[in-house]
Design a protein around this motif. Sequence first.
Motif, PDB file in Angstrom:
ATOM      1  N   GLN A  37       0.882  -1.244  -0.061  1.00  0.00           N
ATOM      2  CA  GLN A  37       0.130   0.051  -0.129  1.00  0.00           C
ATOM      3  C   GLN A  37       0.906   1.198   0.032  1.00  0.00           C
ATOM      4  O   GLN A  37       1.543   1.482   0.897  1.00  0.00           O
ATOM      5  CB  GLN A  37      -1.082  -0.014   1.124  1.00  0.00           C
ATOM      6  CG  GLN A  37      -1.856   1.203   1.288  1.00  0.00           C
ATOM      7  CD  GLN A  37      -2.795   1.077   2.678  1.00  0.00           C
ATOM      8  OE1 GLN A  37      -2.731   0.417   3.231  1.00  0.00           O
ATOM      9  NE2 GLN A  37      -3.652   2.016   2.654  1.00  0.00           N
ATOM     10  N   PRO A  39       0.755   5.637  -0.840  1.00  0.00           N
ATOM     11  CA  PRO A  39      -0.228   6.899  -0.882  1.00  0.00           C
ATOM     12  C   PRO A  39      -0.582   7.164  -2.469  1.00  0.00           C
ATOM     13  O   PRO A  39       0.236   6.989  -3.282  1.00  0.00           O
ATOM     14  CB  PRO A  39       0.367   7.990  -0.378  1.00  0.00           C
ATOM     15  CG  PRO A  39       1.514   7.290   0.687  1.00  0.00           C
ATOM     16  CD  PRO A  39       1.956   5.991   0.059  1.00  0.00           C
ATOM     17  N   GLY A  40      -1.761   7.169  -2.649  1.00  0.00           N
ATOM     18  CA  GLY A  40      -2.161   7.539  -4.331  1.00  0.00           C
ATOM     19  C   GLY A  40      -2.225   6.491  -5.143  1.00  0.00           C
ATOM     20  O   GLY A  40      -2.793   6.502  -6.268  1.00  0.00           O
ATOM     21  N   LEU A  41      -1.710   5.330  -4.542  1.00  0.00           N
ATOM     22  CA  LEU A  41      -1.939   3.938  -5.554  1.00  0.00           C
ATOM     23  C   LEU A  41      -2.609   2.821  -5.043  1.00  0.00           C
ATOM     24  O   LEU A  41      -2.795   1.927  -5.758  1.00  0.00           O
ATOM     25  CB  LEU A  41      -0.223   3.610  -5.622  1.00  0.00           C
ATOM     26  CG  LEU A  41       0.579   4.324  -6.376  1.00  0.00           C
ATOM     27  CD1 LEU A  41       2.135   3.835  -6.150  1.00  0.00           C
ATOM     28  CD2 LEU A  41       0.213   4.788  -7.688  1.00  0.00           C
ATOM     29  N   GLY A  42      -3.153   3.055  -3.806  1.00  0.00           N
ATOM     30  CA  GLY A  42      -4.156   2.125  -3.176  1.00  0.00           C
ATOM     31  C   GLY A  42      -3.415   0.912  -2.850  1.00  0.00           C
ATOM     32  O   GLY A  42      -1.998   0.795  -2.418  1.00  0.00           O
ATOM     33  N   LEU A  43      -4.094  -0.411  -3.075  1.00  0.00           N
ATOM     34  CA  LEU A  43      -3.331  -1.472  -2.770  1.00  0.00           C
ATOM     35  C   LEU A  43      -3.018  -2.129  -4.038  1.00  0.00           C
ATOM     36  O   LEU A  43      -3.933  -2.521  -4.867  1.00  0.00           O
ATOM     37  CB  LEU A  43      -4.470  -2.507  -1.991  1.00  0.00           C
ATOM     38  CG  LEU A  43      -4.703  -2.326  -0.561  1.00  0.00           C
ATOM     39  CD1 LEU A  43      -5.310  -0.798  -0.364  1.00  0.00           C
ATOM     40  CD2 LEU A  43      -5.384  -3.169   0.113  1.00  0.00           C
ATOM     41  N   LEU A  45      -1.628  -5.967  -5.737  1.00  0.00           N
ATOM     42  CA  LEU A  45      -1.459  -7.201  -5.482  1.00  0.00           C
ATOM     43  C   LEU A  45       0.025  -7.642  -5.831  1.00  0.00           C
ATOM     44  O   LEU A  45       0.203  -7.454  -6.915  1.00  0.00           O
ATOM     45  CB  LEU A  45      -2.423  -8.053  -6.105  1.00  0.00           C
ATOM     46  CG  LEU A  45      -2.361  -9.563  -5.907  1.00  0.00           C
ATOM     47  CD1 LEU A  45      -2.588  -9.893  -4.253  1.00  0.00           C
ATOM     48  CD2 LEU A  45      -3.311 -10.380  -6.694  1.00  0.00           C
TER      49      LEU A  45
END
Lengths: 114, 113
Positions: A37, A39-43, A45
């Motif tokens: 995770q 910032p600004g990139l989400g989660l 995989l």
Amino acid sequence: DVKVTQSSRYLVKRTGEKVFLECVQDMDHENMFWYRQDPGLGLRLIYFSYDVKMKEKGDIPEGYSVSREKKERFSLILESASTNQTSMYLCASTAGGIRGNEQFFGPGTRLTVL
Amino acid sequence: QQQVKQSPQSLIVQKGGISIINCAYENTAFDYFPWYQQFPGKGPALLIAIRPDVSEKKEGRFTISFNKSAKQFSLHIMDSQPGDSATYFCAAIISGSARQLTFGSGTQLTVLP
């Protein structure tokens, strides 16, 4: 309640070190996941596993490997840590099949690579 | 390729106001749309979810609105409270396909007292 635990909340490692992140779930879930995770990139995989000793690459597997020797445990390995792997790492698990829509997350490991 | 686009990235709302977070998806095979809530120092947790056969789902102060033709869905938080301050992620999944859960980029919500 489902419980997903991660071995460390905070880790500080040096560039080039081998890093192990451990995740354990107690609900007999078939599927387990590793995300990072930012910032600004989400989660995003990294890898997931749908059975013991089975694994599949996610969207950003480069620089990582995984191990699943037991159903309840899924390990993320950074063979040679680099500064761009400084991030929050989240483990998750789900039941198999259509019951697996809900992912249960651990609290995360914040890794800093110096 | 980001398959779920989320906006805004951050949102500040006064206590008692309505918080609205929007998401748009591309893959029409998605058939389950959850929202996750993440408090600082915690992992994300499922908040509410919707299937595309309904246009709205409400749980307490939280409502998902779904527009299948526009491929958009949104989270509405009514009577927002400081305790709602968290990061919210929308997601989309193809049921039964563990691999196909895709997250939006997240919205950091701050509710001012």
